[in-house]
Design an enzyme around this catalytic site. Structure first.
Site, PDB file in Angstrom:
ATOM      1  N   HIS A 242      85.870  30.137  25.221  1.00 20.84           N
ATOM      2  CA  HIS A 242      86.069  29.281  24.057  1.00 20.84           C
ATOM      3  C   HIS A 242      84.832  28.462  23.712  1.00 20.84           C
ATOM      4  O   HIS A 242      84.794  27.810  22.671  1.00 20.84           O
ATOM      5  CB  HIS A 242      87.278  28.351  24.268  1.00 20.84           C
ATOM      6  CG  HIS A 242      87.059  27.269  25.274  1.00 20.84           C
ATOM      7  ND1 HIS A 242      87.489  27.362  26.579  1.00 20.84           N
ATOM      8  CD2 HIS A 242      86.457  26.055  25.169  1.00 20.84           C
ATOM      9  CE1 HIS A 242      87.170  26.257  27.231  1.00 20.84           C
ATOM     10  NE2 HIS A 242      86.539  25.442  26.397  1.00 20.84           N
ATOM     11  N   ASP A 270      89.706  33.763  28.861  1.00 20.87           N
ATOM     12  CA  ASP A 270      88.771  32.694  28.506  1.00 20.87           C
ATOM     13  C   ASP A 270      87.491  32.895  29.302  1.00 20.87           C
ATOM     14  O   ASP A 270      87.203  32.168  30.246  1.00 20.87           O
ATOM     15  CB  ASP A 270      89.394  31.320  28.789  1.00 20.87           C
ATOM     16  CG  ASP A 270      88.596  30.184  28.151  1.00 20.87           C
ATOM     17  OD1 ASP A 270      87.607  30.471  27.444  1.00 20.87           O
ATOM     18  OD2 ASP A 270      88.968  29.019  28.359  1.00 20.87           O
ATOM     19  N   GLY A 349      83.938  18.739  27.752  1.00 20.43           N
ATOM     20  CA  GLY A 349      82.558  18.960  28.148  1.00 20.43           C
ATOM     21  C   GLY A 349      82.432  19.633  29.499  1.00 20.43           C
ATOM     22  O   GLY A 349      81.400  20.212  29.830  1.00 20.43           O
ATOM     23  N   SER A 351      84.224  22.186  30.345  1.00 23.28           N
ATOM     24  CA  SER A 351      84.568  23.600  30.165  1.00 23.28           C
ATOM     25  C   SER A 351      83.428  24.518  30.582  1.00 23.28           C
ATOM     26  O   SER A 351      82.258  24.259  30.304  1.00 23.28           O
ATOM     27  CB  SER A 351      84.899  23.877  28.700  1.00 23.28           C
ATOM     28  OG  SER A 351      86.226  23.554  28.416  1.00 23.28           O
ATOM     29  N   SER A 366      88.612  26.242  32.265  1.00 23.16           N
ATOM     30  CA  SER A 366      89.132  26.642  30.960  1.00 23.16           C
ATOM     31  C   SER A 366      89.643  25.428  30.193  1.00 23.16           C
ATOM     32  O   SER A 366      89.099  25.058  29.149  1.00 23.16           O
ATOM     33  CB  SER A 366      90.258  27.667  31.135  1.00 23.16           C
ATOM     34  OG  SER A 366      90.868  27.976  29.893  1.00 23.16           O
TER      35      SER A 366
END
Length: 458
Positions: A242, A270, A349, A351, A366
């Site tokens: 993402h 993801d 942030g 991720s 994720s």
């Protein structure tokens, strides 16, 4: 129970497994090849759990409320439990219903079976036996019906569903009983023992538009680097899907040009990887606390109940435990399956950042709910499917120079470094046959005869 025996007794049970594990199984197990007697697997040594970095041990003490001795013992126990669970999984076949560790030092391994006749064999391995109604295969089939229904009728009121091996059922997290009931009915699985957990939490992906460390996508959104990877002659890093689409450009923490998203999948999965330019070099390093680093040696998957630590550009270094694998999460952007749920906190942030267990890479952040002030739940994309889907090789301390790129898992029967193997897979090597005990990407120095923690002779 393992937790009631000294470490010496647990090691003895490991050594005796080859001779004992099938002696009390019913005739239905005859199709499963028996384990070959041999030396204790030495899982802790093989996967580096006995040499955990001080930064990880300190974070485990803080976040899991452990003493220094408990933190060290926990990593060793988790590694050994993974090997024992893998051996029993192979022996039990379709009767296997999951495994998990518990206790402050993860000294108690429980293996679930659908046949009470397996109890003696499980206990001979130093584990507790849980006799349950449904095998893991049956539970996953029920969850797959929810996955299919989510494609047709996705709703924010039912954001999470997963296989709960400890409860031996599929669970749906929903904002209300009514929403959960409607989802279960739409999937056609009413009356199949699906449980409901009512919660107001609605996980979201953890990218944001705030400046800071890590890397930026097209000069705006910020995410965190996961693990260094290579593909042929290209270096790069794994991260969350993402965070960017194929072709999106990235800049590093120093605002220097960095690379390009080579591939990205989101939703459904993801996962993504970024190929970097010559100014950046792949390393096995993961940021810990105070500018210090830890290093990964492989990607052996941790059991439910095992400890994991996460690094991210917003909140830094935090630890928790694995709650369940194979979790589906309905984000506002779409449903993602195959995630692992943890008790580790995270914030926007973080991720794409790495999850590690001991010296083993687990996955990339994720999304989740909550924060690192009040606590929360975070999901990660397991690293092994990411490596397999994109044909990547994880950069590790144990990978020898010249390790080949991963191959199609179905392309050849011979063991090969760089290939991702799932528990139960069989290979040939040096004229012998082996069965995989734990999900992992094969490293150049991890040939089957030298890693009994990962491979069982058949």
């Amino acid at each position: 129970m393992v937790g009631r025996h000294a470490a010496r007794s647990r090691r003895a049970a490991l050594t005796a497994l080859g001779a004992l594990v099938l002696t009390t199984l019913p005739a239905a197990a005859a199709a499963a090849p028996p384990p070959v007697p041999g030396a204790q697997p030495g899982a802790a040594r093989t996967v580096g759990a006995g040499q955990a970095p001080a930064q990880m041990l300190r974070a485990m003490q803080r976040d899991l409320n452990l003493t220094p001795g408990q933190a060290t013992a926990r990593l060793v126990n988790e590694a050994e439990a993974g090997t024992r669970a893998g051996m029993l999984r192979n022996a039990l076949g379709d009767r296997f219903a999951g495994a998990w560790v518990s206790g402050a030092t993860a000294a108690e391994l429980t293996v679930a079976t659908t046949d009470a006749a397996d109890t003696a064999a499980i206990r001979a391995q130093g584990a507790e036996a849980a006799v349950v109604e449904r095998g893991l295969g049956e539970l996953r089939a029920v969850k797959e019906k929810l996955d299919a229904a989510a494609v047709r009728t996705r709703t924010p009121e039912t954001p999470v569903w997963y296989v709960d091996v400890k409860a031996n059922r599929v669970m749906v997290q929903a904002t209300s009983e009514r929403a959960a009931s409607a989802f279960v009915k739409a999937a056609g699985i009413a009356g199949q023992g699906v449980g409901v957990r009512v919660s107001p939490d609605r996980p979201r992906v953890l990218a944001d538009l705030v400046g800071g460390d890590a890397y930026y996508i097209d000069g705006q959104a910020r995410c965190s680097i996961g693990f260094s990877v290579t593909k042929d002659d290209q270096q790069g890093f794994a991260t969350a899907g993402h965070c960017g689409t194929p072709g999106a450009t990235t800049t590093g923490f120093n605002e220097a040009d960095q690379g390009t998203f080579e591939a990205s999948t989101f939703p459904v999965k993801d996962m993504a990887w970024v190929g970097v330019n010559a100014d950046w070099a792949a390393t096995p390093d993961v940021q810990a606390e105070g500018g210090e680093k830890v290093q990964v040696a492989g990607s052996v998957e941790a059991l439910v109940g095992a400890s994991v630590c996460r690094s991210g550009s917003t909140t830094g270094w935090h630890c928790g435990t694995v709650q369940q694998h194979d979790t589906s999460v309905s984000y506002p952007q779409g449903t993602v399956g195959g995630l692992t749920e943890t008790t580790v906190c995270a914030e926007p942030g973080d991720s794409g950042g790495p999850f590690v267990a001991g010296a083993q890479a687990q996955g990339t952040t994720s999304g989740g709910s909550g924060d690192c002030t009040n606590g929360g739940t975070t999901f990660y994309q397991p690293i092994n499917p990411l490596l397999s889907d994109f044909g990547l090789t994880l950069k590790t301390t144990s990978a020898s120079a010249g390790t080949p790129a991963p191959q199609d898992n179905a392309a050849a029967d011979a063991w090969a470094a760089g290939r991702v193997y799932e528990a139960g897979a069989t290979v040939s090597h040096a004229g012998l046959r082996y069965r995989c005990l734990q999900n992992h990407q094969a490293q150049g120095v991890w040939s089957p005869e030298s890693t009994p923690a990962l491979w069982q002779r058949v």
